[in-house]
Write a protein that holds these residues in place. Structure first.
Motif, mmCIF file in Angstrom:
data_model
loop_
_atom_site.group_PDB
_atom_site.id
_atom_site.type_symbol
_atom_site.label_atom_id
_atom_site.label_comp_id
_atom_site.label_asym_id
_atom_site.label_seq_id
_atom_site.Cartn_x
_atom_site.Cartn_y
_atom_site.Cartn_z
ATOM 1 N N UNK A 183 0.826 -1.200 0.000
ATOM 2 C CA UNK A 183 0.000 0.000 0.000
ATOM 3 C C UNK A 183 0.871 1.265 0.000
ATOM 4 N N UNK A 184 1.815 1.345 0.916
ATOM 5 C CA UNK A 184 2.631 2.554 1.020
ATOM 6 C C UNK A 184 3.483 2.784 -0.225
ATOM 7 N N UNK A 185 3.994 1.719 -0.793
ATOM 8 C CA UNK A 185 4.794 1.866 -2.006
ATOM 9 C C UNK A 185 3.952 2.402 -3.167
ATOM 10 N N UNK A 186 2.730 1.896 -3.298
ATOM 11 C CA UNK A 186 1.848 2.366 -4.364
ATOM 12 C C UNK A 186 1.488 3.841 -4.144
ATOM 13 N N UNK A 187 1.173 4.197 -2.912
ATOM 14 C CA UNK A 187 0.800 5.581 -2.621
ATOM 15 C C UNK A 187 1.955 6.532 -2.928
ATOM 16 N N UNK A 188 3.164 6.176 -2.500
ATOM 17 C CA UNK A 188 4.341 7.017 -2.780
ATOM 18 C C UNK A 188 4.546 7.194 -4.287
ATOM 19 N N UNK A 189 4.310 6.131 -5.016
ATOM 20 C CA UNK A 189 4.549 6.154 -6.455
ATOM 21 C C UNK A 189 3.480 6.931 -7.216
ATOM 22 N N UNK A 190 2.214 6.814 -6.789
ATOM 23 C CA UNK A 190 1.107 7.246 -7.629
ATOM 24 C C UNK A 190 0.418 8.545 -7.201
ATOM 25 N N UNK A 191 0.315 8.805 -5.908
ATOM 26 C CA UNK A 191 -0.519 9.911 -5.432
ATOM 27 C C UNK A 191 0.255 11.227 -5.404
ATOM 28 N N UNK A 192 -0.329 12.271 -6.011
ATOM 29 C CA UNK A 192 0.243 13.618 -5.949
ATOM 30 C C UNK A 192 -0.491 14.511 -4.953
ATOM 31 N N UNK A 193 -1.698 14.130 -4.543
ATOM 32 C CA UNK A 193 -2.499 14.914 -3.602
ATOM 33 C C UNK A 193 -2.997 13.998 -2.484
ATOM 34 N N UNK A 194 -3.221 14.579 -1.314
ATOM 35 C CA UNK A 194 -3.729 13.759 -0.202
ATOM 36 C C UNK A 194 -5.188 14.051 0.137
#
Length: 271
Positions: A249-260
């Motif tokens: 989960x954290x790896x995908x979020x770091x890679x993909x998300x630009x906004x929170x």
């Protein structure tokens, strides 16, 4: 990022013109998937019905509330009501530009979101009778967007597009967290109404809050609707997002998300 994901981002950003249908409405509710959509739409529909003196929705299902908060292609059912629409849409890049929003005549939006960890756990619990996929494989997701209705790749596309638009047209968007609605539904329903310039009566709000309890909604299940909407997920998030699952989960979020969108994406949502 994979070529398949970039291709899907381009398709969503430049090929989705559905936002142009929104010009016909007084307001649009946009929600991330598995974010309490049935619940908030039902409560607001009850409040509308009681305020404007039309019958309440018989059930809380999507079809039952369409006369109150419908699909963008729907025709009005009750002429007395303000025209409101609902969507999970990822909007076209034209929505980024002030001149394009003006020409399109886009209405005020309520953006209703939930912490991604809760969305993923809820979606897997609700749909795995069809998906039949291991939790870890589901978390790894599908970059092409062709396998799942909702996964981390879909959430990233949704989060990033609406995050971009919030930066450019934040005054037109009322961002709501599901968790805040659970804590104070009266304030959120009132805020939605104010953003859409709708005057709900105090009595109607009271009625909506009573209708929106789990006990009351359990009596309003549509026999023709999809199963398992009132789901009760049994595994705690702290167990689902631990070890390898949390790493994925954290790896995908770091890679993909630009906004929170106002969330601490890397950690469990606050209770």
């Amino acid at each position: 990022m994979s070529d398949a994901y970039e291709k899907r981002v381009r398709k969503d950003n430049w090929g989705n013109f559905s936002v142009l249908r929104h010009r016909a409405f007084d307001g649009v509710l946009v929600t991330s998937k598995n974010s309490g959509t049935h619940w908030v739409k039902y409560m607001f529909s009850v409040a509308l019905a009681d305020t404007y003196g039309v019958p309440r929705p018989e059930y809380f299902s999507e079809n039952a509330v369409r006369p109150y908060i419908g699909w963008p292609k729907d025709k009005p059912t009750f002429k007395e009501l303000p025209r409101l629409a609902f969507s999970h849409t990822i909007p076209h890049k034209l929505a980024d530009w002030t001149w394009a929003r003006g020409i399109a005549g886009l209405p005020p939006y309520v953006l209703f979101v939930r912490h991604p960890m809760s969305i993923l756990a809820s979606h897997h619990a609700k749909w795995n009778h069809e998906l039949e996929v291991d939790w870890l494989d589901y978390l790894r997701g599908d970059p092409s967007g062709s396998v799942y209705r909702c996964d981390l790749y879909w959430l990233a596309r949704f989060w990033n597009r609406w995050g971009d638009i919030l930066e450019k047209a934040g005054d037109r968007i009322y961002r709501v967290h599901y968790e805040d609605t659970r804590a104070n539904p009266r304030a959120i329903l009132g805020g939605m109404a104010a953003h859409w310039q709708i005057s709900l009566t105090s009595k109607a709000l009271e009625g909506a809050l009573k209708a929106g309890t789990k006990e009351a909604m359990a009596k309003k299940v549509d026999p023709e609707a999809e199963a398992n909407v009132l789901q009760f997920r049994k595994t705690p998030l702290s167990e689902q997002f631990s070890g390898e699952a949390l790493e994925i989960y954290r790896n995908r979020v770091k890679e993909l998300f630009r906004h929170d969108l106002g969330y601490d994406l890397m950690n469990l949502p606050k209770a």
